[in-house]
Design a protein around this motif. Sequence first.
Motif, PDB file in Angstrom:
ATOM      1  N   LEU A 148     -40.741  13.176 -24.425  1.00  0.00           N
ATOM      2  CA  LEU A 148     -39.431  12.966 -25.049  1.00  0.00           C
ATOM      3  C   LEU A 148     -39.343  13.689 -26.384  1.00  0.00           C
ATOM      4  O   LEU A 148     -38.323  14.296 -26.707  1.00  0.00           O
ATOM      5  CB  LEU A 148     -39.170  11.477 -25.242  1.00  0.00           C
ATOM      6  CG  LEU A 148     -38.577  10.756 -24.023  1.00  0.00           C
ATOM      7  CD1 LEU A 148     -38.880   9.273 -24.064  1.00  0.00           C
ATOM      8  CD2 LEU A 148     -37.068  10.983 -23.964  1.00  0.00           C
ATOM      9  N   LYS A 149     -40.432  13.646 -27.151  1.00  0.00           N
ATOM     10  CA  LYS A 149     -40.411  14.328 -28.448  1.00  0.00           C
ATOM     11  C   LYS A 149     -40.315  15.837 -28.245  1.00  0.00           C
ATOM     12  O   LYS A 149     -39.487  16.510 -28.852  1.00  0.00           O
ATOM     13  CB  LYS A 149     -41.657  13.991 -29.267  1.00  0.00           C
ATOM     14  CG  LYS A 149     -41.635  14.657 -30.638  1.00  0.00           C
ATOM     15  CD  LYS A 149     -42.737  14.186 -31.551  1.00  0.00           C
ATOM     16  CE  LYS A 149     -42.627  14.756 -32.962  1.00  0.00           C
ATOM     17  NZ  LYS A 149     -41.648  15.835 -33.174  1.00  0.00           N
ATOM     18  N   SER A 152     -36.703  16.667 -26.869  1.00  0.00           N
ATOM     19  CA  SER A 152     -35.591  16.436 -27.808  1.00  0.00           C
ATOM     20  C   SER A 152     -35.695  17.408 -28.989  1.00  0.00           C
ATOM     21  O   SER A 152     -34.670  17.915 -29.469  1.00  0.00           O
ATOM     22  CB  SER A 152     -35.563  14.984 -28.283  1.00  0.00           C
ATOM     23  OG  SER A 152     -36.777  14.624 -28.903  1.00  0.00           O
ATOM     24  N   ASP A 153     -36.911  17.705 -29.427  1.00  0.00           N
ATOM     25  CA  ASP A 153     -37.076  18.730 -30.471  1.00  0.00           C
ATOM     26  C   ASP A 153     -36.576  20.084 -29.960  1.00  0.00           C
ATOM     27  O   ASP A 153     -35.904  20.834 -30.674  1.00  0.00           O
ATOM     28  CB  ASP A 153     -38.548  18.859 -30.894  1.00  0.00           C
ATOM     29  CG  ASP A 153     -39.034  17.650 -31.689  1.00  0.00           C
ATOM     30  OD1 ASP A 153     -38.186  16.816 -32.080  1.00  0.00           O
ATOM     31  OD2 ASP A 153     -40.249  17.532 -31.908  1.00  0.00           O
ATOM     32  N   ALA A 155     -34.321  20.632 -27.649  1.00  0.00           N
ATOM     33  CA  ALA A 155     -32.854  20.626 -27.544  1.00  0.00           C
ATOM     34  C   ALA A 155     -32.222  20.922 -28.908  1.00  0.00           C
ATOM     35  O   ALA A 155     -31.246  21.675 -29.004  1.00  0.00           O
ATOM     36  CB  ALA A 155     -32.373  19.287 -27.006  1.00  0.00           C
TER      37      ALA A 155
ATOM     38  N   ASP B 129     -23.523  19.787 -30.323  1.00  0.00           N
ATOM     39  CA  ASP B 129     -24.768  19.740 -29.541  1.00  0.00           C
ATOM     40  C   ASP B 129     -25.966  19.479 -30.448  1.00  0.00           C
ATOM     41  O   ASP B 129     -26.874  18.715 -30.103  1.00  0.00           O
ATOM     42  CB  ASP B 129     -24.987  21.071 -28.803  1.00  0.00           C
ATOM     43  CG  ASP B 129     -23.990  21.261 -27.667  1.00  0.00           C
ATOM     44  OD1 ASP B 129     -23.316  20.283 -27.289  1.00  0.00           O
ATOM     45  OD2 ASP B 129     -23.880  22.402 -27.171  1.00  0.00           O
ATOM     46  N   SER B 133     -28.412  16.300 -30.238  1.00  0.00           N
ATOM     47  CA  SER B 133     -29.869  16.438 -30.109  1.00  0.00           C
ATOM     48  C   SER B 133     -30.574  15.670 -31.230  1.00  0.00           C
ATOM     49  O   SER B 133     -31.580  15.002 -31.003  1.00  0.00           O
ATOM     50  CB  SER B 133     -30.282  17.906 -30.185  1.00  0.00           C
ATOM     51  OG  SER B 133     -29.565  18.671 -29.254  1.00  0.00           O
ATOM     52  N   PHE B 136     -30.969  12.097 -30.522  1.00  0.00           N
ATOM     53  CA  PHE B 136     -32.090  11.791 -29.624  1.00  0.00           C
ATOM     54  C   PHE B 136     -33.419  11.887 -30.360  1.00  0.00           C
ATOM     55  O   PHE B 136     -34.325  11.097 -30.130  1.00  0.00           O
ATOM     56  CB  PHE B 136     -32.059  12.695 -28.395  1.00  0.00           C
ATOM     57  CG  PHE B 136     -31.131  12.168 -27.340  1.00  0.00           C
ATOM     58  CD1 PHE B 136     -31.523  11.136 -26.510  1.00  0.00           C
ATOM     59  CD2 PHE B 136     -29.848  12.669 -27.204  1.00  0.00           C
ATOM     60  CE1 PHE B 136     -30.665  10.621 -25.559  1.00  0.00           C
ATOM     61  CE2 PHE B 136     -28.974  12.163 -26.265  1.00  0.00           C
ATOM     62  CZ  PHE B 136     -29.383  11.129 -25.435  1.00  0.00           C
ATOM     63  N   GLN B 137     -33.507  12.830 -31.303  1.00  0.00           N
ATOM     64  CA  GLN B 137     -34.737  12.898 -32.099  1.00  0.00           C
ATOM     65  C   GLN B 137     -34.925  11.600 -32.897  1.00  0.00           C
ATOM     66  O   GLN B 137     -36.035  11.091 -33.017  1.00  0.00           O
ATOM     67  CB  GLN B 137     -34.686  14.092 -33.054  1.00  0.00           C
ATOM     68  CG  GLN B 137     -34.807  15.433 -32.355  1.00  0.00           C
ATOM     69  CD  GLN B 137     -34.728  16.586 -33.348  1.00  0.00           C
ATOM     70  OE1 GLN B 137     -33.715  16.777 -34.021  1.00  0.00           O
ATOM     71  NE2 GLN B 137     -35.813  17.333 -33.453  1.00  0.00           N
ATOM     72  N   VAL B 140     -36.145   8.963 -30.544  1.00  0.00           N
ATOM     73  CA  VAL B 140     -37.545   9.195 -30.155  1.00  0.00           C
ATOM     74  C   VAL B 140     -38.475   8.771 -31.285  1.00  0.00           C
ATOM     75  O   VAL B 140     -39.490   8.122 -31.054  1.00  0.00           O
ATOM     76  CB  VAL B 140     -37.772  10.673 -29.774  1.00  0.00           C
ATOM     77  CG1 VAL B 140     -39.251  10.968 -29.598  1.00  0.00           C
ATOM     78  CG2 VAL B 140     -37.011  11.010 -28.491  1.00  0.00           C
ATOM     79  N   LEU B 148     -34.184   3.791 -26.112  1.00  0.00           N
ATOM     80  CA  LEU B 148     -33.901   5.120 -25.565  1.00  0.00           C
ATOM     81  C   LEU B 148     -33.100   5.025 -24.279  1.00  0.00           C
ATOM     82  O   LEU B 148     -32.168   5.807 -24.053  1.00  0.00           O
ATOM     83  CB  LEU B 148     -35.210   5.869 -25.326  1.00  0.00           C
ATOM     84  CG  LEU B 148     -35.763   6.621 -26.537  1.00  0.00           C
ATOM     85  CD1 LEU B 148     -37.265   6.823 -26.410  1.00  0.00           C
ATOM     86  CD2 LEU B 148     -35.064   7.962 -26.708  1.00  0.00           C
TER      87      LEU B 148
END
Lengths: 341, 341
Positions: A148-149, A152-153, A155, B129, B133, B136-137, B140, B148
């Motif tokens: 996930l890290k 997401s990083d 993205a 975007d 993102s 989400f970071q 996480v 999540l």
Amino acid sequence: MADAADAKQTRQDSGKAGLDSLLALLGDDMKRVNEIILEKMQSPVSLIPQLAGHIVGAGGKRLRPLLVLASARLCGAEGERQMSLAACVEFIHTATLLHDDVVDESDLRRGQATAKALWGNQASVLVGDFLFSRSFQLMVSDGSLKVLKLLSDTAATLAQGEVHQLMTANDTETDETAYLEVVRAKTASLFAASCQVGAQVAERPEAEEEALRRFGESLGMAFQLVDDILDYTAEEDPKLGKSVGDDFREGKITLPVILAFQRGEEAEKTFWRRCLEDQDLRDGDLEHALGLLALHNALEDAKTRAFAYAEDARAALAVFPEGEIRSALLESVDFCVERLY
Amino acid sequence: MADAADAKQTRQDSGKAGLDSLLALLGDDMKRVNEIILEKMQSPVSLIPQLAGHIVGAGGKRLRPLLVLASARLCGAEGERQMSLAACVEFIHTATLLHDDVVDESDLRRGQATAKALWGNQASVLVGDFLFSRSFQLMVSDGSLKVLKLLSDTAATLAQGEVHQLMTANDTETDETAYLEVVRAKTASLFAASCQVGAQVAERPEAEEEALRRFGESLGMAFQLVDDILDYTAEEDPKLGKSVGDDFREGKITLPVILAFQRGEEAEKTFWRRCLEDQDLRDGDLEHALGLLALHNALEDAKTRAFAYAEDARAALAVFPEGEIRSALLESVDFCVERLY
């Protein structure tokens, strides 16, 4: 940007052979990935599968998912995790393509957006958002915070690269460093993550994870450089004729242009500024641009850089024992650069 | 959608008093949330903080982060997790607003030029975007798979709701069920998740998590219904005059219109189709539409539904002991519907 994406697709298909070994070795896994992609793009909101199906079904060759699967196989991963993560990576890529389709009214006025009506803009943005969210749902069901890290990083890096590219568009002062940063962020980062996630799924030592990351990043750099070169040389390949000069007409600042601009005299710089900054294009401009690129050896020097990245990608695989998957990955590097011959 | 958002903002400001208790109780936490928001929207790519700052800095009242903090406090959460998750929720909301700038033709949000007007569609999409993102970071780094899952599912629901709304636009056949589905997905789902995540952070029993989810969802439903009603009644409030009729001019199909259309005779249906489907608007059309809404009691019946959701939100808090936070949350419900008086 959409035009560039289409052109990229055309070129990928033209070099398909180079991926045959990977496709042969991973065919069953890819079949499963395609099932997951089709299943996860479904929604009771019918426009979503319609539009997603149009771009997903358009059938790129799924290079990024293929890299996830190949890396996982190379690291001896078993189980199903890599399949859903491969689908996840493809969704991130597809969302990017959909958002690249979005154009400005100014572009519409210039007639560059042909089929793109505002409805197209709206649907592209929102369906892209849906696929992007879906990709995170896939990561979450995978359940690894490490994955996930990484993704997401990645993205965030992708989006940052796209914005950076937007800022360099039509700016002839863009230098090679800025260009390479953009390519690293908008293209190489997802290639790198695709390969790295394969090693993470197999829970391999840091060294192998890093090796695959480096392989993916260098492959991605080579891939984009080759793409940007082909935008000016595709005429050498009748199959690709239709896409030559797209970047030039859009005012995209790519490596060949950067090299020619920097090496040109003031009159040439004025020409590049008129075409790329003012986007004041006249008959014969593309031919004149091609002449300047040849005069300054810009395409050849850009190729040299692409080959160096390809060589670095090959070298990164040295830590892995010989085998058919490693050979197939080496062939995928050839596929990427052979498009230049 | 952006127009509705503009109007919503204006109306929020008009009802500001209703959030004073929450802001007083959570001021320090909100200060920290704002610091995180400012810190996390930074990027070496200068257009990102510029554009994000324009919309974040425009200073909505951060209703969603406020709900995260209030829910966490109500559940006795300690520590910092709720601060970063509140920022995360605001980033998701901000990304949606940026993408709405593309989706709608709006020129003004909160009385300022929209990001799109200043930087173009592409920048709005790509910076949106990036913020998405980033959100989400933030999730996480929080590290809870439960959180999540909740927030990635919510992001997918949001996008689905936006696409669904796109499909119902200008379609007078849209019924109340479809309308409520859209509102639940595009507005209520993020309100619900904001409240639920507060309980998750405090690791409270399922019952409290569910109660807060229900509170947030019903509050969100009431909030959007009130917004859609105000789009036709705001003239009663001089402060809001400028936003009356936006939905009508855009051809948005909201509950008041759905009720009036269904109750109208054929001639009235023809009128609604011309205005909302063909978007063929003439002088006096808005006044005529307001007359039909009154004739069929459409606004009153829509208000009745909004009040029912507000009452359900209040009822959901009954499982919590009396206290200043619970009272402040009840006031926020009043704030939401009092905008109708």
